[in-house]
Design an enzyme around this catalytic site. Structure first.
Site, PDB file in Angstrom:
ATOM      1  N   ASP A  17     156.858  25.831 116.518  1.00 27.35           N
ATOM      2  CA  ASP A  17     157.428  26.934 117.301  1.00 27.35           C
ATOM      3  C   ASP A  17     158.779  26.420 117.800  1.00 27.35           C
ATOM      4  O   ASP A  17     158.848  25.662 118.765  1.00 27.35           O
ATOM      5  CB  ASP A  17     156.461  27.253 118.447  1.00 27.35           C
ATOM      6  CG  ASP A  17     157.044  28.232 119.453  1.00 27.35           C
ATOM      7  OD1 ASP A  17     158.130  28.775 119.212  1.00 27.35           O
ATOM      8  OD2 ASP A  17     156.388  28.436 120.498  1.00 27.35           O
ATOM      9  N   LYS A  24     157.975  23.106 119.758  1.00 24.94           N
ATOM     10  CA  LYS A  24     156.573  22.861 120.088  1.00 24.94           C
ATOM     11  C   LYS A  24     155.801  22.728 118.787  1.00 24.94           C
ATOM     12  O   LYS A  24     155.957  23.547 117.882  1.00 24.94           O
ATOM     13  CB  LYS A  24     155.978  24.012 120.909  1.00 24.94           C
ATOM     14  CG  LYS A  24     156.212  23.909 122.402  1.00 24.94           C
ATOM     15  CD  LYS A  24     157.599  24.235 122.853  1.00 24.94           C
ATOM     16  CE  LYS A  24     157.930  25.686 122.631  1.00 24.94           C
ATOM     17  NZ  LYS A  24     159.333  26.007 122.942  1.00 24.94           N
ATOM     18  N   ASP A 104     159.342  34.721 117.683  1.00 22.78           N
ATOM     19  CA  ASP A 104     158.428  34.292 118.757  1.00 22.78           C
ATOM     20  C   ASP A 104     157.739  35.504 119.385  1.00 22.78           C
ATOM     21  O   ASP A 104     156.535  35.499 119.654  1.00 22.78           O
ATOM     22  CB  ASP A 104     159.162  33.438 119.812  1.00 22.78           C
ATOM     23  CG  ASP A 104     160.443  34.070 120.345  1.00 22.78           C
ATOM     24  OD1 ASP A 104     160.903  35.095 119.818  1.00 22.78           O
ATOM     25  OD2 ASP A 104     161.001  33.513 121.324  1.00 22.78           O
ATOM     26  N   ARG A 105     158.507  36.571 119.581  1.00 22.84           N
ATOM     27  CA  ARG A 105     157.944  37.791 120.156  1.00 22.84           C
ATOM     28  C   ARG A 105     156.935  38.416 119.193  1.00 22.84           C
ATOM     29  O   ARG A 105     155.855  38.851 119.581  1.00 22.84           O
ATOM     30  CB  ARG A 105     159.052  38.786 120.473  1.00 22.84           C
ATOM     31  CG  ARG A 105     160.028  38.290 121.526  1.00 22.84           C
ATOM     32  CD  ARG A 105     161.177  39.273 121.727  1.00 22.84           C
ATOM     33  NE  ARG A 105     160.721  40.584 122.169  1.00 22.84           N
ATOM     34  CZ  ARG A 105     161.496  41.669 122.206  1.00 22.84           C
ATOM     35  NH1 ARG A 105     162.759  41.593 121.834  1.00 22.84           N
ATOM     36  NH2 ARG A 105     161.020  42.823 122.622  1.00 22.84           N
TER      37      ARG A 105
HETATM   38  N1  LIG Z   1     155.115  28.273 132.608  1.00 21.02           N
HETATM   39  C1  LIG Z   1     156.416  28.197 132.890  1.00 21.02           C
HETATM   40  N2  LIG Z   1     156.922  28.745 134.009  1.00 21.02           N
HETATM   41  C2  LIG Z   1     158.235  28.681 134.305  1.00 21.02           C
HETATM   42  N3  LIG Z   1     159.147  28.063 133.527  1.00 21.02           N
HETATM   43  C3  LIG Z   1     158.698  27.490 132.405  1.00 21.02           C
HETATM   44  C4  LIG Z   1     157.331  27.523 132.000  1.00 21.02           C
HETATM   45  N4  LIG Z   1     157.213  26.906 130.798  1.00 21.02           N
HETATM   46  C5  LIG Z   1     158.448  26.499 130.465  1.00 21.02           C
HETATM   47  N5  LIG Z   1     159.337  26.832 131.424  1.00 21.02           N
HETATM   48  C6  LIG Z   1     160.773  26.552 131.418  1.00 21.02           C
HETATM   49  O1  LIG Z   1     161.314  27.205 130.297  1.00 21.02           O
HETATM   50  C7  LIG Z   1     162.331  26.399 129.696  1.00 21.02           C
HETATM   51  C8  LIG Z   1     162.138  26.196 128.234  1.00 21.02           C
HETATM   52  O2  LIG Z   1     160.770  26.177 127.895  1.00 21.02           O
HETATM   53  P1  LIG Z   1     160.327  26.215 126.382  1.00 21.02           P
HETATM   54  O3  LIG Z   1     160.632  24.911 125.740  1.00 21.02           O
HETATM   55  O4  LIG Z   1     158.904  26.666 126.323  1.00 21.02           O
HETATM   56  O5  LIG Z   1     161.251  27.369 125.856  1.00 21.02           O
HETATM   57  P2  LIG Z   1     161.816  27.661 124.422  1.00 21.02           P
HETATM   58  O6  LIG Z   1     160.665  27.997 123.520  1.00 21.02           O
HETATM   59  O7  LIG Z   1     162.740  26.635 123.953  1.00 21.02           O
HETATM   60  O8  LIG Z   1     162.608  28.967 124.780  1.00 21.02           O
HETATM   61  P3  LIG Z   1     162.675  30.370 124.063  1.00 21.02           P
HETATM   62  O9  LIG Z   1     161.281  30.643 123.526  1.00 21.02           O
HETATM   63  O10 LIG Z   1     163.042  31.320 125.160  1.00 21.02           O
HETATM   64  O11 LIG Z   1     163.680  30.203 123.022  1.00 21.02           O
HETATM   65  C9  LIG Z   1     162.341  25.095 130.446  1.00 21.02           C
HETATM   66  O12 LIG Z   1     163.453  25.157 131.294  1.00 21.02           O
HETATM   67  C10 LIG Z   1     161.050  25.080 131.224  1.00 21.02           C
HETATM   68  O13 LIG Z   1     161.254  24.444 132.457  1.00 21.02           O
HETATM   69  C1  LIG Z   2     165.476  36.157 122.756  1.00 23.25           C
HETATM   70  C2  LIG Z   2     164.996  34.983 121.934  1.00 23.25           C
HETATM   71  C3  LIG Z   2     166.158  34.064 121.605  1.00 23.25           C
HETATM   72  C4  LIG Z   2     164.001  34.220 122.831  1.00 23.25           C
HETATM   73  O1  LIG Z   2     163.461  33.130 122.189  1.00 23.25           O
HETATM   74  C5  LIG Z   2     164.267  35.426 120.637  1.00 23.25           C
HETATM   75  O2  LIG Z   2     163.160  36.221 120.919  1.00 23.25           O
HETATM   76  C6  LIG Z   2     165.211  36.144 119.703  1.00 23.25           C
HETATM   77  O3  LIG Z   2     165.961  35.542 118.978  1.00 23.25           O
HETATM   78  N1  LIG Z   2     165.171  37.489 119.742  1.00 23.25           N
HETATM   79  C7  LIG Z   2     166.026  38.333 118.936  1.00 23.25           C
HETATM   80  C8  LIG Z   2     166.416  39.544 119.696  1.00 23.25           C
HETATM   81  C9  LIG Z   2     165.243  40.456 120.043  1.00 23.25           C
HETATM   82  O4  LIG Z   2     164.066  40.055 119.985  1.00 23.25           O
HETATM   83  O5  LIG Z   2     165.521  41.622 120.378  1.00 23.25           O
END
Ligand SMILES: Nc1ncnc2c1ncn2[C@@H]1O[C@H](COP(=O)(O)OP(=O)(O)OP(=O)(O)O)[C@@H](O)[C@H]1O
Ligand SMILES: CC(C)(CO)[C@@H](O)C(=O)NCCC(=O)O
Length: 174
Positions: A17, A24, A104-105
């Site tokens: 992910d 992850k 991811d969504r």
């Molecule tokens: N349960 C949580 N509550 C609040 N903040 C969190 C939590 N889990 C992660 N974060 C914060 O979110 C940020 C990034 O987390 P993570 O690595 O899961 O995101 P990412 O997958 O890289 O982001 P995205 O999915 O938005 O691209 C970090 O700053 C972390 O501190």
């Molecule tokens: C918003 C992010 C970057 C969060 O990880 C991702 O879900 C993404 O690239 N979304 C594309 C735009 C959208 O979902 O409308």
């Protein structure tokens, strides 16, 4: 994230992910997660991996580099670069241009719909906060993307203020 039951489940599947901040990892054997980690934690392990499921919200050039690295590390693995579609697993994407939805969504919505029959709100807190709704018929009703509290602080410069009341961070509340 979940592993498709049609996959040969006797084998290890490594799920990636790839978010904006971190990668992850989850290693599945059959339907169980037998190891999980973040970013370079994978470097300490020499897993025998038969398939890699790659889901990334990063740009094409970053993904190419990552996929190249994965190919080198797991030369015998079947690498699947997961993409968003108009329909999958009984869910209809709300977007008229499905590929514009973040993977991811999409995976979050597919997983939740496979587990719960009713209308569900999915909240995914990461670098950004994503909120999606899927109804009992499997119709994705769309959602929202908002900055996380960390990101908002950076944008408005709150991290420079002395008063801790302006600072957030989930670590203070657990
Ligand atoms: N349960 C949580 N509550 C609040 N903040 C969190 C939590 N889990 C992660 N974060 C914060 O979110 C940020 C990034 O987390 P993570 O690595 O899961 O995101 P990412 O997958 O890289 O982001 P995205 O999915 O938005 O691209 C970090 O700053 C972390 O501190
Ligand atoms: C918003 C992010 C970057 C969060 O990880 C991702 O879900 C993404 O690239 N979304 C594309 C735009 C959208 O979902 O409308």
């Amino acid at each position: 994230m979940f592993v498709n039951n049609n996959h040969p489940t006797e084998r290890c599947v490594l799920v990636m992910d790839v978010g904006n901040t971190s990668i992850k990892w989850a290693l599945f054997l059959k339907n169980d997660i037998i190891w999980r980690g973040r970013d370079h934690e994978i470097d300490d392990h020499a897993f025998e991996v038969h398939a890699v499921y790659f889901a990334s919200v990063r740009d094409d050039s970053n993904n190419l580099l990552l996929l190249e690295e994965v190919g080198k590390r797991y030369p015998n693995a079947n690498v699947l670069d997961l993409k968003v579609s108009a329909v999958a697993c009984g869910v209809e994407n709300a977007y008229s241009e499905p590929h514009r939805l973040g993977i991811d969504r999409w995976l979050g919505v597919l997983y939740v719909h496979s587990q719960y029959q009713g209308t569900v709100v999915v909240v995914d807190a990461g670098t950004a906060v994503k909120i999606d709704v899927v109804n009992s018929d499997g119709r994705h009703l769309g959602g929202y993307i908002a900055p996380s509290s960390d990101m908002m602080e950076k944008i408005v410069g709150l991290e420079y203020r002395a008063d801790p009341i302006f600072r957030s961070g989930y670590d203070k509340y657990v």
